[in-house]
Motif scaffolding. Structure first.
Motif, mmCIF file in Angstrom:
data_model
loop_
_atom_site.group_PDB
_atom_site.id
_atom_site.type_symbol
_atom_site.label_atom_id
_atom_site.label_comp_id
_atom_site.label_asym_id
_atom_site.label_seq_id
_atom_site.Cartn_x
_atom_site.Cartn_y
_atom_site.Cartn_z
ATOM 1 N N SER A 86 22.537 -84.656 -88.116
ATOM 2 C CA SER A 86 22.393 -85.536 -89.276
ATOM 3 C C SER A 86 21.742 -84.757 -90.413
ATOM 4 N N PRO A 87 22.465 -84.466 -91.494
ATOM 5 C CA PRO A 87 21.895 -83.664 -92.584
ATOM 6 C C PRO A 87 20.630 -84.300 -93.163
ATOM 7 N N LYS A 88 19.639 -83.484 -93.403
ATOM 8 C CA LYS A 88 18.374 -83.998 -93.910
ATOM 9 C C LYS A 88 18.531 -84.624 -95.299
ATOM 10 N N TRP A 89 19.383 -84.014 -96.139
ATOM 11 C CA TRP A 89 19.528 -84.555 -97.491
ATOM 12 C C TRP A 89 20.062 -85.985 -97.480
ATOM 13 N N GLU A 90 20.829 -86.358 -96.434
ATOM 14 C CA GLU A 90 21.324 -87.731 -96.334
ATOM 15 C C GLU A 90 20.192 -88.713 -96.036
ATOM 16 N N ARG A 91 19.143 -88.218 -95.380
ATOM 17 C CA ARG A 91 18.073 -89.114 -94.916
ATOM 18 C C ARG A 91 16.851 -89.156 -95.833
ATOM 19 N N ILE A 92 16.733 -88.223 -96.757
ATOM 20 C CA ILE A 92 15.527 -88.161 -97.589
ATOM 21 C C ILE A 92 15.287 -89.447 -98.377
ATOM 22 N N PRO A 93 16.275 -90.048 -99.051
ATOM 23 C CA PRO A 93 15.992 -91.297 -99.785
ATOM 24 C C PRO A 93 15.502 -92.418 -98.866
ATOM 25 N N GLY A 94 16.173 -92.578 -97.714
ATOM 26 C CA GLY A 94 15.764 -93.624 -96.780
ATOM 27 C C GLY A 94 14.390 -93.373 -96.201
ATOM 28 N N LEU A 95 14.085 -92.110 -95.894
ATOM 29 C CA LEU A 95 12.771 -91.783 -95.338
ATOM 30 C C LEU A 95 11.671 -92.086 -96.349
ATOM 31 N N SER A 96 11.888 -91.722 -97.604
ATOM 32 C CA SER A 96 10.882 -91.992 -98.636
ATOM 33 C C SER A 96 10.616 -93.490 -98.763
ATOM 34 N N GLN A 97 11.676 -94.274 -98.766
ATOM 35 C CA GLN A 97 11.533 -95.728 -98.893
ATOM 36 C C GLN A 97 10.831 -96.313 -97.673
ATOM 37 N N ARG A 98 11.146 -95.806 -96.483
ATOM 38 C CA ARG A 98 10.585 -96.388 -95.258
ATOM 39 C C ARG A 98 9.140 -95.979 -95.035
#
Length: 456
Positions: free
Chosen positions: A403-415
């Motif tokens: 799972s590419p990290k760049w795909e998850r950065i926005p969701g991680l920041s929000q969570r």
């Protein structure tokens, strides 16, 4: 330089470990042996730990002050719960989240025992955001069984973590989330110094011994077992509850179920006659002597969602010791007990059925021997080296994560932000509860003092 691996244990490490510490310690040992040139560090929260005799890995302490330095010094970080303030390392490190329980359901049960009203709702929301953060953080996830894995895959889909890119790369998702069951002790069971018969008061040489292997917390049902023993009415059957307060986990101390069990045993005339309680937590080394000396083990619980998604790690030592056991239906290992004839599965809250099962397992020597043989046959598939193969594979690989990290950065920041906010709300309610409890305690003391003054 080899891969630097950090395992952050949320539980107690050392002599008196419960499941989190046992699992983290086993992972450290397995990875040190099987990942080429790996340098493994196992970090716990307590000070009284020991270094492994073979020097295969290093044990240290972690806390809020040094966690960033520890993470910075390692390439792969493994934990059941990653703290949010290590998120700055997210683009540069590989993170493994070891979800060896279905925490959403487990924490729902913990909240039922400890909180109420607005604080309980705040607790549930806090734990929900914790899990969302962990699932987004993870480059690789572990569960303890396939049922847990299915539940977490569903949560990942709802969080948008299974993108077309991820699915195309691996339609099985095994490179993203896989099952790694709790393993058994590496040594073979043997004979050792006795701890019960002829040693502990109340246990005669001819007694038949039942072990309740572990603590008594919200989702367990000792009352059904105590009633089953009352129905049997046999003085030669002795029951020992092996654990009370969990080491290093204040939420899992001597709660309502434990206190109720002692009260029932005392009311039945069983306490310290046919039923006995360990008040603390038996060491990991000593626990194996108890299970080897027992005739059978029993564990009762309720048929709820915690049970459905659980993986009863307290059963693992029973399998290791080839100790036949009785359990309640509903969970994955109960299905294994029935399919493999490791013991007997009974309905929930059915004392007569449990009494019959105890009598059969204790008195039917041929059936007991069959169960022991079947347990021995399961040993090879439950070695830590076998169960942790998915973790070994991930830690041995190099290159990008599925799972590419760049795909998850926005969701991680929000969570992470959502988690911090929910935690603040919960802490606000927790402080209110503590103030209320202090006021009630002061009022009770004042009332007792006033009553004593009147008596004078």
């Amino acid at each position: 330089m080899g891969t630097r691996i950090l395992i952050i244990c949320r539980g107690y490490l050392g002599s008196h470990m419960s499941a989190p510490g046992i699992r983290a310690t086993a992972q450290a040992s397995v990875l040190a042996r099987h990942v080429p040139d790996a340098k493994v560090t196992l970090a716990g929260t307590n000070l009284d730990f020991e270094q492994p005799e073979d020097g295969a890995y290093t044990v240290t302490r972690w806390n809020a002050r040094n966690i960033l330095q520890l993470v910075a010094a390692h390439d792969i970080i493994i934990s059941s719960m990653l703290p949010p303030h290590v998120a700055g390392f997210f683009p540069f490190k590989r993170f493994v989240v070891d979800l060896f329980s279905q925490y959403a359901m487990e924490w729902m049960e913990v909240g039922m025992q400890h909180y109420e009203g607005a604080q309980r709702r705040a607790w549930v929301e806090r734990t929900r955001t914790v899990l969302a953060m962990q699932l987004t953080f993870a480059d690789f996830l572990l569960t303890c069984n396939e049922r847990q894995r299915d539940s977490y895959v569903g949560m990942m889909i709802s969080l948008g973590l299974i993108s077309p890119r991820v699915y195309d790369a691996d339609p099985t998702l095994r490179r993203y989330i896989d099952s790694a069951p709790h393993g058994i002790r590496p040594e073979l069971p043997g004979t050792g110094q006795r701890v019960l018969r002829g040693v502990r008061p109340g246990f005669a040489e001819t007694d038949r011994v039942i072990i309740w292997n572990g603590g008594i917390i919200q989702w367990y049902d000792p009352a059904t077992l105590l009633e089953a023993l009352r129905i049997l009415g046999r003085d030669d059957i002795k029951l020992l509850f092996l654990g009370a307060s969990y080491p290093g986990i204040k939420e899992l101390g001597k709660g309502v179920r434990f206190q109720d069990a002692k009260a029932i045993a005392e009311r039945n005339g069983q306490l310290n006659h046919t039923v006995f309680f360990e008040e603390g937590w038996v060491s990991h080394e000593l626990a194996k002597r108890y299970v080897q000396e027992a005739d059978i083990s029993v564990c009762c619980y309720f048929d709820n969602l915690e049970t459905r998604y659980s993986h009863r790690t307290r059963f693992v030592d029973l399998i290791w010791a080839e100790l036949p056991f009785i359990c309640t239906h509903g969970d994955v290992l109960a299905e294994e007990v029935a399919q493999n004839t490791w013991g007997i599965v009974v309905p929930e809250e059915d004392p007569p059925a449990l009494a019959l099962a105890i009598e059969k397992l204790i008195d039917d020597r041929d059936f007991l021997a069959l169960c022991r043989a079947n347990l021995a046959a399961s040993r090879a598939s439950l070695q830590w080296d076998v169960t942790m193969k998915p973790l070994i594979r991930f830690c041995s690989e190099t290159g990008t994560t599925l799972s590419p990290k760049w795909e998850r950065i926005p969701g991680l920041s929000q969570r992470i932000g959502s988690y911090i906010g929910r935690r603040a709300v919960f802490n606000f309610h927790d402080r209110k509860r503590e103030r209320r409890q202090r006021q009630q305690m002061i009022a009770r003391r004042a009332a007792r003092a006033a009553k004593a003054g009147e008596g004078g």
